[in-house]
Design a protein around this motif. Structure first.
Motif, PDB file in Angstrom:
ATOM      1  N   THR A 164      31.218  11.919   7.067  1.00 30.79           N
ATOM      2  CA  THR A 164      30.455  11.558   5.690  1.00 30.79           C
ATOM      3  C   THR A 164      31.295  10.762   4.738  1.00 30.79           C
ATOM      4  OG1 THR A 164      30.796  13.532   4.419  1.00 30.79           O
ATOM      5  CG2 THR A 164      28.664  13.283   5.554  1.00 30.79           C
ATOM      6  N   ARG A 224      34.527   4.306   8.135  1.00 32.73           N
ATOM      7  CA  ARG A 224      33.747   5.512   7.979  1.00 32.73           C
ATOM      8  C   ARG A 224      33.994   6.228   9.247  1.00 32.73           C
ATOM      9  NH1 ARG A 224      27.856   4.020   8.670  1.00 32.73           N
ATOM     10  NH2 ARG A 224      28.265   3.101   6.740  1.00 32.73           N
ATOM     11  N   GLU A 280      33.297   7.242   3.586  1.00 37.07           N
ATOM     12  CA  GLU A 280      33.318   5.774   3.871  1.00 37.07           C
ATOM     13  C   GLU A 280      34.364   5.312   2.863  1.00 37.07           C
ATOM     14  OE1 GLU A 280      30.144   2.214   3.552  1.00 37.07           O
ATOM     15  OE2 GLU A 280      29.378   3.825   4.685  1.00 37.07           O
ATOM     16  N   HIS A 284      30.834   5.816  -1.453  1.00 32.18           N
ATOM     17  CA  HIS A 284      32.236   5.249  -0.880  1.00 32.18           C
ATOM     18  C   HIS A 284      33.314   5.081  -1.897  1.00 32.18           C
ATOM     19  CE1 HIS A 284      31.223   1.229  -2.701  1.00 32.18           C
ATOM     20  NE2 HIS A 284      32.026   1.004  -2.767  1.00 32.18           N
ATOM     21  N   TRP A 328      35.596  -2.138   5.930  1.00 31.46           N
ATOM     22  CA  TRP A 328      34.999  -1.067   5.849  1.00 31.46           C
ATOM     23  C   TRP A 328      35.058  -0.181   6.959  1.00 31.46           C
ATOM     24  CZ3 TRP A 328      29.590  -2.486   3.363  1.00 31.46           C
ATOM     25  CH2 TRP A 328      29.866  -3.181   2.016  1.00 31.46           C
TER      26      TRP A 328
END
Length: 144
Positions: free
Chosen positions: A69, A66, A71, A25, A64
């Protein structure tokens, strides 16, 4: 003599380490209390989904997100100052469409042609953090 093979990044050789590096991330700082505004940008405009933070981390605030792919962790920083130079380089497959989508949603973009073999632009998130979006230019391979 330097190996000039073209890597998956579009320039220079690849390097395999014994450690198996990959990116989990990217963390960007946000000011306290800006979670809803950030959610509107990252989820509403960029089309990401919010993912649940583990309870001990959720108590710290932030959020968070996403998509595909990528994040991004948005963490609260008490003495927040937007990252205007440091930034994530976000690879996309539909750069022109993203540029049009962002502009249609009131996000200013700045094109930058200074990266051979790539097309890219910069934008800022809702709190001023710099984001770079780039796509390899398959018609003009990098030769440097």
């Amino acid at each position: 003599m330097r190996d000039t093979a073209v890597s998956s990044q579009g320039y220079g050789p690849d390097q395999n380490s014994p450690f198996g590096y990959s990116l989990h991330h990217v963390q960007l700082a946000i000011p306290a209390g800006s979670e809803d505004e950030c959610r509107a940008f990252y989820v509403g405009v960029l089309g990401m989904i919010e993912i649940v933070k583990p309870p001990p981390l959720a108590a710290r605030g932030g959020l968070w997100v996403r998509a595909d792919t990528l994040e991004i962790h948005l963490g609260v920083e008490q003495d927040f100052r937007p990252a205007e130079k440091a930034h994530p380089g976000i690879r996309v497959t539909a750069l022109n469409q993203l540029a049009g989508h962002l502009e249609a949603n009131g996000v200013a973009i700045t094109w930058d042609d200074d990266f051979p073999g790539h097309r890219r632009f910069y934008a800022s998130d809702n709190v001023g953090n710099r984001l770079e979006f780039l796509q390899r230019d398959t018609e003009v391979p990098a030769k440097w």
